[in-house]
Scaffold this motif. Structure first.
Motif, PDB file in Angstrom:
ATOM      1  N   THR A 464       3.159 -34.313  23.257  1.00 56.36           N
ATOM      2  CA  THR A 464       3.605 -33.567  22.550  1.00 56.36           C
ATOM      3  C   THR A 464       3.179 -32.066  23.192  1.00 56.36           C
ATOM      4  O   THR A 464       1.968 -31.965  23.755  1.00 56.36           O
ATOM      5  CB  THR A 464       3.821 -32.718  21.011  1.00 56.36           C
ATOM      6  N   ILE A 465       3.930 -31.071  23.887  1.00 55.85           N
ATOM      7  CA  ILE A 465       3.338 -29.824  24.037  1.00 55.85           C
ATOM      8  C   ILE A 465       4.518 -28.709  23.489  1.00 55.85           C
ATOM      9  O   ILE A 465       5.433 -28.820  22.831  1.00 55.85           O
ATOM     10  CB  ILE A 465       4.747 -29.780  25.494  1.00 55.85           C
ATOM     11  N   GLU A 466       3.611 -28.049  22.915  1.00 60.57           N
ATOM     12  CA  GLU A 466       3.678 -27.004  21.422  1.00 60.57           C
ATOM     13  C   GLU A 466       3.809 -25.472  21.982  1.00 60.57           C
ATOM     14  O   GLU A 466       2.709 -25.036  22.791  1.00 60.57           O
ATOM     15  CB  GLU A 466       2.944 -26.854  20.713  1.00 60.57           C
ATOM     16  N   LEU A 467       4.648 -24.873  22.424  1.00 58.50           N
ATOM     17  CA  LEU A 467       4.939 -23.375  22.077  1.00 58.50           C
ATOM     18  C   LEU A 467       4.661 -22.428  21.243  1.00 58.50           C
ATOM     19  O   LEU A 467       6.023 -22.619  20.649  1.00 58.50           O
ATOM     20  CB  LEU A 467       5.573 -23.130  23.510  1.00 58.50           C
ATOM     21  N   SER A 468       4.267 -21.170  21.618  1.00 58.20           N
ATOM     22  CA  SER A 468       4.142 -20.596  20.181  1.00 58.20           C
ATOM     23  C   SER A 468       3.581 -19.203  20.244  1.00 58.20           C
ATOM     24  O   SER A 468       3.129 -18.751  21.379  1.00 58.20           O
ATOM     25  CB  SER A 468       2.789 -21.109  19.351  1.00 58.20           C
ATOM     26  N   VAL A 469       4.593 -17.885  20.047  1.00 58.66           N
ATOM     27  CA  VAL A 469       3.929 -16.898  19.570  1.00 58.66           C
ATOM     28  C   VAL A 469       3.584 -15.746  18.600  1.00 58.66           C
ATOM     29  O   VAL A 469       4.391 -15.842  17.798  1.00 58.66           O
ATOM     30  CB  VAL A 469       6.100 -15.897  20.780  1.00 58.66           C
ATOM     31  N   ARG A 470       2.384 -15.550  18.564  1.00 59.49           N
ATOM     32  CA  ARG A 470       2.368 -14.585  17.329  1.00 59.49           C
ATOM     33  C   ARG A 470       1.591 -13.216  17.621  1.00 59.49           C
ATOM     34  O   ARG A 470       1.145 -12.743  18.520  1.00 59.49           O
ATOM     35  CB  ARG A 470       0.869 -15.505  16.927  1.00 59.49           C
ATOM     36  N   ALA A 471       2.089 -12.446  17.101  1.00 58.04           N
ATOM     37  CA  ALA A 471       1.519 -10.815  16.303  1.00 58.04           C
ATOM     38  C   ALA A 471       0.500 -10.624  15.558  1.00 58.04           C
ATOM     39  O   ALA A 471       0.407 -11.065  14.314  1.00 58.04           O
ATOM     40  CB  ALA A 471       2.701 -10.149  15.612  1.00 58.04           C
ATOM     41  N   ASP A 472      -0.625 -10.240  16.408  1.00 56.07           N
ATOM     42  CA  ASP A 472      -1.724 -10.078  15.503  1.00 56.07           C
ATOM     43  C   ASP A 472      -2.457  -8.663  15.844  1.00 56.07           C
ATOM     44  O   ASP A 472      -3.093  -8.216  16.709  1.00 56.07           O
ATOM     45  CB  ASP A 472      -3.051 -10.900  16.431  1.00 56.07           C
ATOM     46  N   GLY A 473      -2.385  -7.841  14.909  1.00 59.82           N
ATOM     47  CA  GLY A 473      -2.488  -6.775  15.211  1.00 59.82           C
ATOM     48  C   GLY A 473      -1.973  -6.028  16.292  1.00 59.82           C
ATOM     49  O   GLY A 473      -0.616  -5.328  16.574  1.00 59.82           O
ATOM     50  N   GLU A 474      -2.773  -5.606  17.401  1.00 60.99           N
ATOM     51  CA  GLU A 474      -3.071  -5.103  18.052  1.00 60.99           C
ATOM     52  C   GLU A 474      -2.321  -5.486  19.509  1.00 60.99           C
ATOM     53  O   GLU A 474      -1.537  -5.250  20.895  1.00 60.99           O
ATOM     54  CB  GLU A 474      -3.202  -3.147  18.276  1.00 60.99           C
ATOM     55  N   ARG A 475      -1.989  -6.533  19.004  1.00 61.17           N
ATOM     56  CA  ARG A 475      -2.020  -7.456  20.419  1.00 61.17           C
ATOM     57  C   ARG A 475      -1.042  -8.505  19.785  1.00 61.17           C
ATOM     58  O   ARG A 475      -1.087  -9.354  19.004  1.00 61.17           O
ATOM     59  CB  ARG A 475      -3.317  -8.474  20.733  1.00 61.17           C
ATOM     60  N   VAL A 476      -0.251  -8.928  21.003  1.00 58.68           N
ATOM     61  CA  VAL A 476       0.548 -10.180  20.524  1.00 58.68           C
ATOM     62  C   VAL A 476       0.086 -11.456  21.687  1.00 58.68           C
ATOM     63  O   VAL A 476       0.003 -11.260  22.743  1.00 58.68           O
ATOM     64  CB  VAL A 476       2.372  -9.423  21.845  1.00 58.68           C
ATOM     65  N   GLU A 477       0.340 -12.723  20.933  1.00 57.76           N
ATOM     66  CA  GLU A 477      -0.465 -14.013  21.532  1.00 57.76           C
ATOM     67  C   GLU A 477       0.077 -15.310  22.130  1.00 57.76           C
ATOM     68  O   GLU A 477       0.953 -15.335  20.818  1.00 57.76           O
ATOM     69  CB  GLU A 477      -1.573 -14.461  21.129  1.00 57.76           C
ATOM     70  N   LEU A 478       1.166 -15.516  22.923  1.00 53.75           N
ATOM     71  CA  LEU A 478       1.769 -16.072  23.447  1.00 53.75           C
ATOM     72  C   LEU A 478       1.028 -17.854  24.062  1.00 53.75           C
ATOM     73  O   LEU A 478      -0.475 -17.674  24.355  1.00 53.75           O
ATOM     74  CB  LEU A 478       2.287 -15.913  25.068  1.00 53.75           C
ATOM     75  N   ALA A 479       1.352 -18.873  23.238  1.00 58.02           N
ATOM     76  CA  ALA A 479      -0.049 -19.901  23.403  1.00 58.02           C
ATOM     77  C   ALA A 479       0.970 -21.338  23.407  1.00 58.02           C
ATOM     78  O   ALA A 479       1.443 -21.937  23.208  1.00 58.02           O
ATOM     79  CB  ALA A 479      -0.939 -20.006  22.444  1.00 58.02           C
ATOM     80  N   VAL A 480       0.129 -21.900  24.892  1.00 52.78           N
ATOM     81  CA  VAL A 480       0.614 -23.132  25.529  1.00 52.78           C
ATOM     82  C   VAL A 480      -0.105 -24.279  25.032  1.00 52.78           C
ATOM     83  O   VAL A 480      -1.776 -24.127  25.399  1.00 52.78           O
ATOM     84  CB  VAL A 480       1.156 -23.406  27.011  1.00 52.78           C
ATOM     85  N   ARG A 481      -0.338 -25.143  23.916  1.00 57.43           N
ATOM     86  CA  ARG A 481      -1.167 -26.401  23.581  1.00 57.43           C
ATOM     87  C   ARG A 481      -0.048 -27.552  23.856  1.00 57.43           C
ATOM     88  O   ARG A 481       0.771 -28.260  24.210  1.00 57.43           O
ATOM     89  CB  ARG A 481      -1.381 -26.807  22.369  1.00 57.43           C
ATOM     90  N   ASP A 482      -1.000 -28.571  24.808  1.00 57.83           N
ATOM     91  CA  ASP A 482      -1.207 -30.559  25.080  1.00 57.83           C
ATOM     92  C   ASP A 482      -1.578 -31.068  24.703  1.00 57.83           C
ATOM     93  O   ASP A 482      -2.727 -30.550  25.165  1.00 57.83           O
ATOM     94  CB  ASP A 482      -0.292 -29.803  27.047  1.00 57.83           C
TER      95      ASP A 482
END
Length: 552
Positions: A464-482
């Protein structure tokens, strides 16, 4: 005796008085009131080596005229003064008189007197006034005592004492000179020690006390009145990271009866970190017991900093050479890769174009256009990457920042990539795409997400390949896991370098120019963000995280 001498003319006592006078153990002279010699006993005659006829009737002032004029005058003055002033029954002792008398006749071989050979002799005289007789003046008895031996003993004793005093003074003089030389050497040594900034110290193993010079304390960052012990040295003075190394070096050297030399860091009260060199050696008793440890300290901060700087320069140059070599190898690989990657789609386009020109079969038209379109897009991406790479290197790549919903943008890219991922048998999961606004160049951010997802598809054979976008206070994180090939430690450090491609050993060549992640890193930097890579190791998959400032 005196009463018998006063009655010397009496017939009844003449014989007895004469015998008694002659038998006296001391030398005596009897003078009349004119100081003329009347009698001289045997002891006196033997003492002076004269006969009675030589002396009788002569003035005492005229006999025994021996020695220098000043000595004779001193004797004459004393006799005149004393004989004139004596009272009946009174006695007076003279000072010590020196007579340089001729040698005794029986001591000379030639039997004649010699004026050249004289022997110093010392006498003391006691003058006593006897009673008057028949209206005449009284007689005077002179007792002559030779004290030559006593004087000789005294002079010899004095000479010995003087000799001893001279030797003692000489020894004292030599000792004083030695002390002066020692002080001078110590002062020179102290000056040399101070000039060279050497500090001396001595450790008592039994008590742990360390006696050291002021320079040693200064080297260690201590005040002159500070007390230093082995416990304080290792517990407070030496840098925690260097304590074990210093202690081990000392113990090993002392156990081998050898010297030790160690450099270590200390922290001064001012906050400065200094480097100290310590050298020491143990002193042992005959039975091998350690009695003391002595040595010196030297502040080598300047030398050590220069040494560390040279090491860092050498390491930096080595890293630069290695990096240059890697770049050269990567460039060679890049040229080879570009040649191959460009040739493959161009060959496919040219082949299908020739096929369409030679055969007008309508069934081939749809397949040909699909192949040509797919390879053309691949060529377009390669050319775009190459152009972007050149713009980044020359500093000409810019971004137009606008509010962008990163979650929505990632969803669009996922849908564009879904068919490609599923065609490879992979599951592309994008269930956690939170709406989050960031300031970004929409086209460049799509390029970032597309490169990360396509890179995950490229290096994942199954899973699998998993893509996520999350807001964490003053930062926004985009993560791509494989769940793909994963990365080892060395690969994680170099994964964002240009022209680098990492695949599992034996997995064969992976298509691409090796620019994707390098471009992503530079594009994220232009957006004032960060990107990191994580992996548990080969075969354990990888995760890439992009963090951007949130837009408010």
């Amino acid at each position: 005796m005196d009463s018998r001498l006063q009655d010397l003319s009496s017939p009844s006592h003449q014989f007895d008085a004469a015998i008694a006078f002659e038998s006296l153990p001391d030398a005596y002279l009897i003078l009349n009131h004119r100081y003329e010699i009347l009698l001289a006993n045997a002891r006196y005659l033997d003492l002076t080596g004269q006969s009675l006829c030589d002396l009788q009737g002569k003035s005492i002032l005229d006999v025994n005229q021996f020695g220098p004029a000043e000595q004779r005058e001193a004797r004459r003055a004393w006799l005149i003064g004393v004989l004139r002033d004596l009272s009946p029954g009174e006695s007076k002792w003279s000072p010590l008189f020196r007579y340089e008398m001729p040698e005794r006749r029986d001591a000379r071989s030639d039997g004649e007197a010699s004026n050249e050979s004289r022997v110093p002799r010392y006498w003391k005289i006691k003058a006593s006034q006897l009673g008057a007789r028949h209206g005449q003046g009284g007689t005077i008895a002179l007792r002559v005592s030779e004290v030559t031996e006593r004087v000789s003993d005294y002079e010899r004793d004095q000479r010995e004492r003087a000799k001893l005093r001279s030797q003692a003074q000489l020894r004292q003089l030599l000792a004083d000179e030695a002390k002066a030389q020692l002080r001078e050497h110590q002062e020179r040594f102290q000056i040399a020690m101070a000039f060279s900034q050497l500090g001396a110290w001595e450790l008592d193993p039994a008590t742990g006390a360390i006696e050291c010079t002021d320079q040693c304390k200064s080297n260690l960052g201590l005040t002159p009145d500070a007390l230093l012990t082995e416990q304080r040295l290792f517990g407070e003075v030496v840098h925690p990271e260097d304590r074990g190394r210093l202690r081990d070096a000392m113990h090993h050297a002392l156990a081998a009866h050898d010297h030790f030399e160690v450099d270590f860091r200390i922290g001064w009260a001012s906050g400065a970190v200094r480097w100290i060199l310590v050298r020491g050696v143990g002193r042992f008793l005959p039975d091998g017991t350690l009695s003391t440890v002595i040595g010196f300290t030297l502040d080598i901060t300047s030398r050590k900093e220069a040494e560390l700087e040279q090491r860092e320069i050498a390491a930096s140059e080595k890293r630069a050479r290695e990096h240059s070599e890697r770049l050269a190898m990567a460039m060679d690989h890049f040229v080879t890769t570009v040649s191959h990657e460009l040739r493959s789609p161009l060959s496919a386009i040219m082949s299908w174009t020739d096929l369409l020109q030679r055969a007008a079969d309508p069934s081939h038209l749809a397949r040909a256009t699909g192949v040509i379109s797919r390879n053309a897009r691949q060529l377009s991406h390669m050319v775009d990457d190459l152009l972007d790479s050149g713009a980044i290197v020359t500093g000409k790549l810019s971004v137009n920042l606008q509010p962008v919903d990163l979650g929505a943008l990632a969803g669009i890219v996922v849908e564009d990539m879904r068919m490609h991922a599923e065609a490879k048998g992979l599951r592309l999961i994008a269930d956690d795409l939170t709406s989050a606004m960031v300031l970004a160049d929409e086209g460049r951010m799509k390029q970032v997400v597309w490169n990360l997802v396509s890179n995950a598809v490229k290096f994942t054979a199954q899973g699998t390949i998993e893509l996520s976008v999350r807001a964490d206070g003053e930062r926004v994180e985009l993560a791509v896991r494989d769940t793909g090939l994963g990365l080892d430690g060395e690969s994680l450090e170099r994964v964002f370098e240009r022209f680098q491609q990492f695949g599992a050993e034996g997995s064969g060549r992976v298509a691409g120019l090796g620019l994707g992640l390098w471009l992503v890193k530079n594009l994220v930097d232009l957006h004032r963000g960060t990107i990191t890579a994580e992996s548990r190791g080969p075969g354990q998959g990888a995760t890439f995280r992009v963090r951007l400032p949130a837009y408010r």
